[in-house]
Each structure stands twice: as structure tokens, then as C-alpha cells.
Motif scaffolding. Sequence first.
Motif, PDB file in Angstrom:
ATOM      1  N   ALA A 124       3.171  19.701 -30.513  1.00 54.28           N
ATOM      2  CA  ALA A 124       2.524  18.655 -30.688  1.00 54.28           C
ATOM      3  C   ALA A 124       1.734  19.585 -31.198  1.00 54.28           C
ATOM      4  O   ALA A 124       0.934  21.062 -30.706  1.00 54.28           O
ATOM      5  N   GLN A 215      12.282  15.675 -32.043  1.00 58.06           N
ATOM      6  CA  GLN A 215      11.980  14.403 -32.101  1.00 58.06           C
ATOM      7  C   GLN A 215      11.174  13.948 -33.902  1.00 58.06           C
ATOM      8  O   GLN A 215      10.763  12.886 -33.212  1.00 58.06           O
ATOM      9  N   VAL A 219       5.046  15.666 -32.000  1.00 50.95           N
ATOM     10  CA  VAL A 219       3.951  15.459 -31.853  1.00 50.95           C
ATOM     11  C   VAL A 219       2.519  15.821 -32.319  1.00 50.95           C
ATOM     12  O   VAL A 219       2.304  16.777 -32.587  1.00 50.95           O
ATOM     13  N   ASP A 238      -0.664  10.911 -32.661  1.00 52.54           N
ATOM     14  CA  ASP A 238       0.313  10.255 -31.836  1.00 52.54           C
ATOM     15  C   ASP A 238      -1.317   9.995 -31.273  1.00 52.54           C
ATOM     16  O   ASP A 238      -0.262   9.056 -29.775  1.00 52.54           O
ATOM     17  N   ARG A 431       7.380  13.192 -27.155  1.00 50.38           N
ATOM     18  CA  ARG A 431       7.268  11.869 -26.757  1.00 50.38           C
ATOM     19  C   ARG A 431       7.596  10.621 -26.040  1.00 50.38           C
ATOM     20  O   ARG A 431       6.948   9.825 -26.027  1.00 50.38           O
ATOM     21  N   LEU A 436       6.885   7.289 -26.734  1.00 49.06           N
ATOM     22  CA  LEU A 436       7.042   7.151 -28.685  1.00 49.06           C
ATOM     23  C   LEU A 436       8.137   7.644 -28.510  1.00 49.06           C
ATOM     24  O   LEU A 436       9.181   8.614 -28.138  1.00 49.06           O
ATOM     25  N   ARG A 438      10.783   8.895 -31.493  1.00 45.02           N
ATOM     26  CA  ARG A 438      11.210   9.929 -32.427  1.00 45.02           C
ATOM     27  C   ARG A 438      11.127   8.664 -33.723  1.00 45.02           C
ATOM     28  O   ARG A 438      10.863   8.215 -34.049  1.00 45.02           O
TER      29      ARG A 438
END
Length: 449
Positions: A124, A215, A219, A238, A431, A436, A438
Motif C-alpha cells: 500500500a 491486488q 492499496v 481506500d 485488500r 476491499l 481487487r
Amino acid sequence: MTERQLHFGLNVLSDGMHPAAWQFPDSDPNSFVDPSYWIGIAQLAERGTLDAIFLADSPSLFQPPDAPLTAPPLAVDPIVLLSTLASATSHLGLIGTVSTSFEEPYNLARRFATLDHLSRGRAAWNVVTSSDPYAWDNFGGPGRDDAAPGRADRYARAAEFVEVVTALWDSWDDDAVLGDKHSGAFSRVGAINPIGHRGRFFRVNGPLTLPRGPQGHPVLFQAGGSSSGLDLAARYADGVFAAQASLPDALRNAEEIRRRSVGYGRPRDAVRIMPGLSFVLGSTEEEARRRNDELNALAGERRLAHFVGQLGVDPGELEWDEPLPQWLIDGTHASPGSQGARDIVVNVARRERLTVRELLERVISWHRLVVGSPEQLADAIEEWFVAGAVDGFNLMPDVFPSGLELFVDHVVPILRRRGLFRHEYTATTLRGHLGLDRVPDRSRVERAG
């Protein structure tokens, strides 16, 4: 178990959140460059099934070169360190801060995409802008002014930066790699494409040098509480690393992010809201307060100096047992630094008429501070979560590793018993941990549309 579950990041600032963390008896002042120290913290966080480790960053020492350091700096490059931690963990998310003020989109897109591949989908990027004048002094050269640009320009650059990075992450289709050994065709024709970006700040052709990651996109987190920062979060992020010190302010902040997210055509719950939460733990409240008092005594006047720097005021304008200056309370004069973070402290001081000393018992580095037993900390976490003000917290223990050990061994079991936090990882990507999906292949979405 409740349907909605807490999310926890772990914000690691060298030895701990308290200014005197490095002076604590069980701390090693040199640990901030010791790989075994960082690996131990990451593995401890993973034992507690936390979502991610979160690394802040600064490309400067935040002070003149002739002033002595009073704490370990944010010294190591986050992405390099996270690459080390990726090989020492299997589930923990890896969040690295990189400023859009000093980087180029292509380099950043490539590094985070690489980290996402090498960690099998745990990377991320925490998007920030930089106003620190000492950092700007480290990035002079053609096209760079001596002074940092204004907030509007910084955030305009940041928005375009994110647009370019995400386009580069999508410059390969999901099925781009053909790998046909018989024909010798490694990629599918038409599945790797330039982005041809021409904007105010950047000219980037692309494509990226590697395929879409596990992902889809790494992120995106955002840290910054000004109106511009909230807008950036609502539009792209996100998750948001917010700074909130009271429940009323946290509720207003959450509603503002959700309202703006809808305004950008996103779901109300698109952004995971995770403010910082600093804490000092003991088996009882009395024990926790003794630990806090010991740390405060070690820090001495540095606590006030630290606070002065964060608020962007003159050192002579703050007194321990006096309220904040009226001009700061009124908000009539601009001052350097983070406007959103400064507002957090000022709002609490204004509403509750607190002195500087009282403020520092409630807030540390702009973030909420809880001093107490594991049950009291679990209660504090649950209150904000159930109220809908947060989706979780970025944890900021007073001292590493002992503060984290206390949280993992004594607070996490309480939250699990209450049905608020996972007993084990049920996903392998960050994720997945955050609930969350993909990010889909943009080309397929466009073809389907």
C-alpha cells in the motif's frame, strides 16, 4: 461475532510514539537501523493478526543542521524496509509513505507494483504532500523554487500524480502475459499500452515495466486532515490515516469523508477511516499512569518543544498551565505545518478550555491518547467503532516493542471476545484484510461498458 470488524494498522515511529521512548529502560537507541528490530515488530504485529504495518517518512530531519537531535529520526526508506519485512511475514500488509512533492510517478508506480508482486499482494502507498521547508531544501534544482508551493498547488500535483500512477498500474491488461513457448510470444498483442499522459505537472508515456499485481492496484492510503486532504482521500483513497482527538470531531470527519466519497460517485463506505490511536498500557490504570509519568519525566521540557513545533507557534507563546494563544484558538492567522492536524488540537482546546498541560494528557502528536488498562483501551476503541466514527485505528504504542506486546497479548483477546476483531487471517492480501475487492482490469471494464 458482529458483521463489521475492526481494522488495525501499526504506525511505527522508530522506538515509539512518546518523545522519550528511546530513553525507556528496555529501549535500544540504535534500533531504528537494526533489521532484527523491525522484523521482530512486524512478526509481533502479525501474531496479533493486525491488518498492516504503517511506515511514515520524512526526507529531512525537520530541524536546522546545527541543532542536536532529541529522538531517532525517520531514517530508513520505507519501501526498502518493507521489502525486507515482506520476506519475514506472510500476511501483514505493508504500507509505505511517499510524498508526491518530491517523487516522479513512474518511479513510484514501479516500486510499489514491485513490492505488491514480491509480497503477493500486501503493498500500500500512503499518499502525502510536503510543506516542510527543510525537506524542500533537499530537492532543489531546475524547475524547483526555494520555497514549498502553496497547499492548492501541492494537492493539484498530488491528484495528477495519483492519476498517472494508477494509469500506469493499468497499462498491462490482466491477461497480457501469454508466455507461449512454442510461438515465442511472451505477451498478448494489444494488451500492453502506453498511457500517453500530458498534464499540468507530468508528461508520462508508459507503459509500466511489469504486469498488474495481485491486488490489481496496491492499496491507496492518504494522510492529511485539511479540506484538500479530505478531498484527495474521498476521490482516490481506500483508507485514510486521520488525526482525531475527540469523538464529536471524529464523527464529523467521518461524515465529511463519506459525503465527499459519494460526491465522487463512490460508495459511502469506500474509504476505511483509521485515525491514529496512541496509548500507554498497564495491568491497571494506576500502573499505566506510572509508566506514562516515567516517560513524561524522561522527556521533560522536550514535550513542550515538540508541541510548539507541531502547532507552528513561537516557543514563547506556550506555557504549561495556560491555554493556547487566542489567535490560534480564533484561527485568525495562518501558520506553517499541517492545517488539518493543528485543527484537531485547537478544536479540543477551544471546546473544553484546556491548558497546554491538559492537552498533552489527551493528545500526542495530534492523535488521541489513552492511558489505562487493557479493558479501558478496549472500551475506548469500541466506543468510537460502534458510534461509526471509525473503521479501526492506526495503533501508536508509547514504546516498542513492549507497548505493542501489551496490546497484542492483552487488548486483542478482549476485542476478540467481544466479537469485534478477527481470530485469524481469512485473506492473503491487504485488500482482503480491509474487506476491499481487487481493482478490476480497466480495459475489461471499458470493453464491458
